[in-house]
Design an enzyme around this catalytic site. Structure first.
Site, PDB file in Angstrom:
ATOM      1  N   SER A  59       0.735  -1.319   0.082  1.00 28.13           N
ATOM      2  CA  SER A  59      -0.158   0.029   0.085  1.00 28.13           C
ATOM      3  C   SER A  59       1.012   1.339  -0.134  1.00 28.13           C
ATOM      4  O   SER A  59       0.329   2.440  -0.561  1.00 28.13           O
ATOM      5  CB  SER A  59      -0.977  -0.216   1.158  1.00 28.13           C
ATOM      6  OG  SER A  59      -0.129  -0.040   2.337  1.00 28.13           O
ATOM      7  N   LYS A 106       5.801  -7.000   4.001  1.00 34.78           N
ATOM      8  CA  LYS A 106       4.015  -7.138   3.918  1.00 34.78           C
ATOM      9  C   LYS A 106       3.851  -8.752   3.727  1.00 34.78           C
ATOM     10  O   LYS A 106       4.457  -9.377   3.031  1.00 34.78           O
ATOM     11  CB  LYS A 106       3.440  -6.449   2.810  1.00 34.78           C
ATOM     12  CG  LYS A 106       3.472  -4.930   2.957  1.00 34.78           C
ATOM     13  CD  LYS A 106       2.557  -4.155   4.036  1.00 34.78           C
ATOM     14  CE  LYS A 106       2.840  -2.799   3.949  1.00 34.78           C
ATOM     15  NZ  LYS A 106       1.834  -2.102   4.860  1.00 34.78           N
ATOM     16  N   GLU A 116       0.240 -13.266  -2.245  1.00 33.86           N
ATOM     17  CA  GLU A 116      -0.279 -13.260  -3.595  1.00 33.86           C
ATOM     18  C   GLU A 116       0.964 -13.638  -4.694  1.00 33.86           C
ATOM     19  O   GLU A 116       0.451 -14.425  -5.653  1.00 33.86           O
ATOM     20  CB  GLU A 116      -0.609 -11.594  -3.926  1.00 33.86           C
ATOM     21  CG  GLU A 116      -1.710 -11.238  -3.392  1.00 33.86           C
ATOM     22  CD  GLU A 116      -1.820  -9.575  -3.259  1.00 33.86           C
ATOM     23  OE1 GLU A 116      -2.748  -8.952  -2.513  1.00 33.86           O
ATOM     24  OE2 GLU A 116      -0.889  -9.098  -3.802  1.00 33.86           O
TER      25      GLU A 116
END
Length: 284
Positions: A159, A218, A224
């Site tokens: 982010s 993260k 992912e």
């Protein structure tokens, strides 16, 4: 000691060894010259008949022999120091070999762990696919059936990188007619984050991974990436890495496998150029 510090120590010892070898050669040359001078005085003593001159030559010969003795002691000390340095170098080489082997073993363990995670993700994706297929075969109610969208690319990122790179990059891709799964556009209030991401991964042809310092810290982006690796294991070349403000050594530290993939570096190209290269690859 780290590999870098050991290598630095070896370089330092090599310089010291070279210096000592040069010094020993210089002392050897000086000793050879002094011995010739001493032999010259010795010849003069044997040929000379005058007692005073013989005494003078003997004094000079004595001084030369003293000089030779001092030089021999100096050479012996240098040779001992040189031997100690060579022993130290050998010890450092052995330490370096051990550290390099430890690093290789560490990389193998990391790759084994990554492969294990990828295999687990593959099994989970196959299970989800089987459940999905089974659910499609069941009678459905009168409510509308939700049809999964398909995407050209899935964007995995941290982010912290949204404002300065990811958001404008995605907007450029969309202008280039590239269908993008991007959390700001696809996630709505009440959506399951995990399920939505899984659908994005499953229904995307390529996965763009924006690697950065923030990404490495993260959990979700790394999950992912694991999902994209699972598709790579199945034979699909789907991962398109983008290095954002990081070096290759940082990527290697995070994952030697992904460091081997061809990547675009944002320090070398503008956002427009990066988007254009990705769009060209997707539309091939």
């Amino acid at each position: 000691m780290s590999i870098q510090s050991i290598t630095s120590s070896i370089s330092s010892v090599d310089r010291e060894i070279h210096s000592l070898e040069t010094q020993v050669q210089s002392v050897n040359s000086t000793i050879s010259r002094k011995e010739k001078e001493a032999n010259s005085y010795l010849d003069k003593i044997h040929r000379e008949k005058d007692l005073k001159r013989i005494i003078t030559y003997q004094k000079e010969l004595g001084r030369k022999q003293d000089e030779i003795n001092r030089l021999n002691k100096d050479r012996a000390n240098k040779i001992k120091t040189l031997s100690d340095k060579q022993t130290k170098r050998l010890t450092l080489i052995q330490s370096l070999n051990k550290e390099e082997q430890r690093e290789r073993d560490k990389i193998k363990r990391e790759q084994k762990d990554i492969l294990s995670v990828q295999q687990s993700i593959t099994r989970e994706m196959e299970r989800q696919k089987a459940l999905s297929s089974a659910s499609l075969q069941l009678p459905y109610s009168t409510s509308a059936v939700q049809v999964s969208k398909s995407y050209d690319v899935f964007v995995s990122h941290a982010s912290e990188d949204k404002d300065d790179f990811v958001r404008p990059f995605v907007e450029l891709l969309q202008k280039m007619q590239v269908a993008v799964w991007y959390d700001e556009f696809e996630l709505q209030i009440g959506d399951s984050l995990r399920r939505s991401i899984e659908n994005g991964l499953k229904n995307s042809t390529y996965g763009i991974v924006v690697l950065s310092e923030a990404f490495f810290k993260k959990e979700w982006p790394q999950r992912e990436l694991d999902g994209l690796f699972a598709k790579e294991i199945e034979g699909e070349k789907v991962i398109l890495p983008i290095w954002h403000k990081i070096s290759k050594s940082e990527v290697i530290k995070f994952s030697p496998i992904i460091a081997d993939l061809m990547a675009i570096n944002t320090t070398m190209f503008t956002i427009e150029e990066v988007a254009a290269q990705i769009a060209k690859r997707v539309k091939q």
